[in-house]
Design a protein around this motif. Structure first.
Motif, short mmCIF file in Angstrom:
data_model
loop_
_atom_site.label_atom_id
_atom_site.label_comp_id
_atom_site.label_asym_id
_atom_site.label_seq_id
_atom_site.Cartn_x
_atom_site.Cartn_y
_atom_site.Cartn_z
N ILE A 178 5.16 4.10 -1.09
CA ILE A 178 4.14 3.59 -0.19
C ILE A 178 3.83 2.16 -0.60
N THR A 179 3.82 1.25 0.37
CA THR A 179 3.55 -0.16 0.10
C THR A 179 2.36 -0.62 0.93
N MET A 180 1.44 -1.35 0.27
CA MET A 180 0.28 -1.94 0.93
C MET A 180 0.37 -3.45 0.79
N SER A 181 -0.06 -4.17 1.84
CA SER A 181 -0.09 -5.62 1.74
C SER A 181 -1.20 -6.16 2.63
N ALA A 182 -1.66 -7.37 2.29
CA ALA A 182 -2.69 -8.03 3.08
C ALA A 182 -2.63 -9.52 2.78
N ASP A 183 -3.11 -10.33 3.72
CA ASP A 183 -3.20 -11.77 3.54
C ASP A 183 -4.52 -12.08 2.84
N ALA A 184 -4.44 -12.57 1.61
CA ALA A 184 -5.64 -12.85 0.82
C ALA A 184 -6.17 -14.26 1.06
N ASP A 185 -5.43 -15.10 1.77
CA ASP A 185 -5.89 -16.46 2.07
C ASP A 185 -6.77 -16.41 3.30
N LEU A 186 -8.05 -16.71 3.15
CA LEU A 186 -8.99 -16.61 4.27
C LEU A 186 -8.91 -17.81 5.21
N GLY A 187 -8.07 -18.76 4.90
CA GLY A 187 -7.89 -19.93 5.76
C GLY A 187 -6.68 -19.77 6.64
N GLU A 188 -6.08 -20.90 6.98
CA GLU A 188 -4.91 -20.87 7.86
C GLU A 188 -3.62 -20.53 7.14
N GLY A 189 -3.61 -20.65 5.82
CA GLY A 189 -2.40 -20.36 5.06
C GLY A 189 -2.18 -18.86 4.90
N LYS A 190 -1.11 -18.54 4.22
CA LYS A 190 -0.78 -17.14 3.94
C LYS A 190 -0.59 -16.99 2.44
N ALA A 191 -1.26 -16.03 1.86
CA ALA A 191 -1.10 -15.70 0.44
C ALA A 191 -1.22 -14.18 0.34
N TYR A 192 -0.09 -13.51 0.36
CA TYR A 192 -0.10 -12.06 0.43
C TYR A 192 -0.31 -11.42 -0.94
N ILE A 193 -1.11 -10.37 -0.93
CA ILE A 193 -1.20 -9.48 -2.08
C ILE A 193 -0.47 -8.21 -1.68
N GLU A 194 0.13 -7.55 -2.66
CA GLU A 194 0.91 -6.36 -2.36
C GLU A 194 0.86 -5.41 -3.55
N THR A 195 0.89 -4.14 -3.25
CA THR A 195 1.02 -3.12 -4.28
C THR A 195 1.83 -1.97 -3.71
N SER A 196 2.39 -1.17 -4.58
CA SER A 196 3.13 0.00 -4.13
C SER A 196 2.93 1.13 -5.13
N PHE A 197 3.13 2.33 -4.64
CA PHE A 197 3.02 3.53 -5.48
C PHE A 197 3.88 4.61 -4.86
N THR A 198 4.14 5.65 -5.64
CA THR A 198 5.00 6.74 -5.16
C THR A 198 4.18 8.00 -4.91
N VAL A 199 4.64 8.76 -3.94
CA VAL A 199 4.05 10.05 -3.60
C VAL A 199 5.17 11.08 -3.63
N GLU A 200 4.92 12.19 -4.29
CA GLU A 200 5.88 13.29 -4.30
C GLU A 200 5.28 14.44 -3.49
N VAL A 201 6.00 14.87 -2.47
CA VAL A 201 5.58 16.02 -1.67
C VAL A 201 6.29 17.24 -2.23
N LEU A 202 5.50 18.22 -2.65
CA LEU A 202 6.01 19.41 -3.31
C LEU A 202 6.03 20.61 -2.38
N SER A 203 6.94 21.52 -2.62
CA SER A 203 6.99 22.77 -1.89
C SER A 203 5.92 23.69 -2.44
N GLU A 204 5.22 24.36 -1.56
CA GLU A 204 4.19 25.29 -2.01
C GLU A 204 4.81 26.67 -2.17
N SER A 205 5.62 26.81 -3.22
CA SER A 205 6.30 28.07 -3.49
C SER A 205 5.44 28.91 -4.44
N ALA A 206 5.82 30.16 -4.61
CA ALA A 206 5.07 31.06 -5.49
C ALA A 206 5.07 30.51 -6.90
N SER A 207 3.89 30.58 -7.56
CA SER A 207 3.78 30.06 -8.91
C SER A 207 3.04 30.99 -9.86
#
Length: 112
Positions: free
Chosen positions: A63-92
């Motif tokens: 998963i990646t997130m980004s946004a323009d952190a420059d509040l003026g006319e320029g562009k200065a992107y901040i970005e972060t990413s992280f992982t998600v694991e979707v698991l099977s809901e099997s008997a445990s």
């Protein structure tokens, strides 16, 4: 190892905030963008101050997130990413119910 784990068929809500290097609240120019590298595993959207991850198939997604952190006319992107694991809901485990006391039953007589 995934940053977040969630069972298939469930949604995951992750709060987020944009901050300065010293941790103070900060604004961004426009909307925060969020994306998934595998839409079969995880669809993502923004709901206020939450990333909402709707699970699909079992697997991993970046998963990646980004946004323009420059509040003026320029562009200065901040970005972060992280992982998600979707698991099977099997008997445990076994879930044992309450025991019930009953009268003994005499064993059946053998039949020939």
């Amino acid at each position: 190892m995934a940053d977040y784990k969630v069972y298939e068929g469930k949604d995951l809500r992750i709060p987020f905030a944009t901050v300065t290097p010293s941790g103070k609240a900060a604004k961004v120019d426009g909307a925060v963008e969020v994306s998934s590298d595998d839409l079969d595993v995880a669809n993502v959207s923004i709901d206020g101050d939450f990333i909402v991850i709707s699970t699909g198939a079992v697997g991993d997604a970046l998963i990646t997130m980004s946004a323009d952190a420059d509040l003026g006319e320029g562009k200065a992107y901040i970005e972060t990413s992280f992982t998600v694991e979707v698991l099977s809901e099997s008997a445990s485990a076994f879930n044992l119910g309450d025991g019930v006391v009953v009268d003994k039953i005499a064993p059946a007589e053998p039949t020939a």
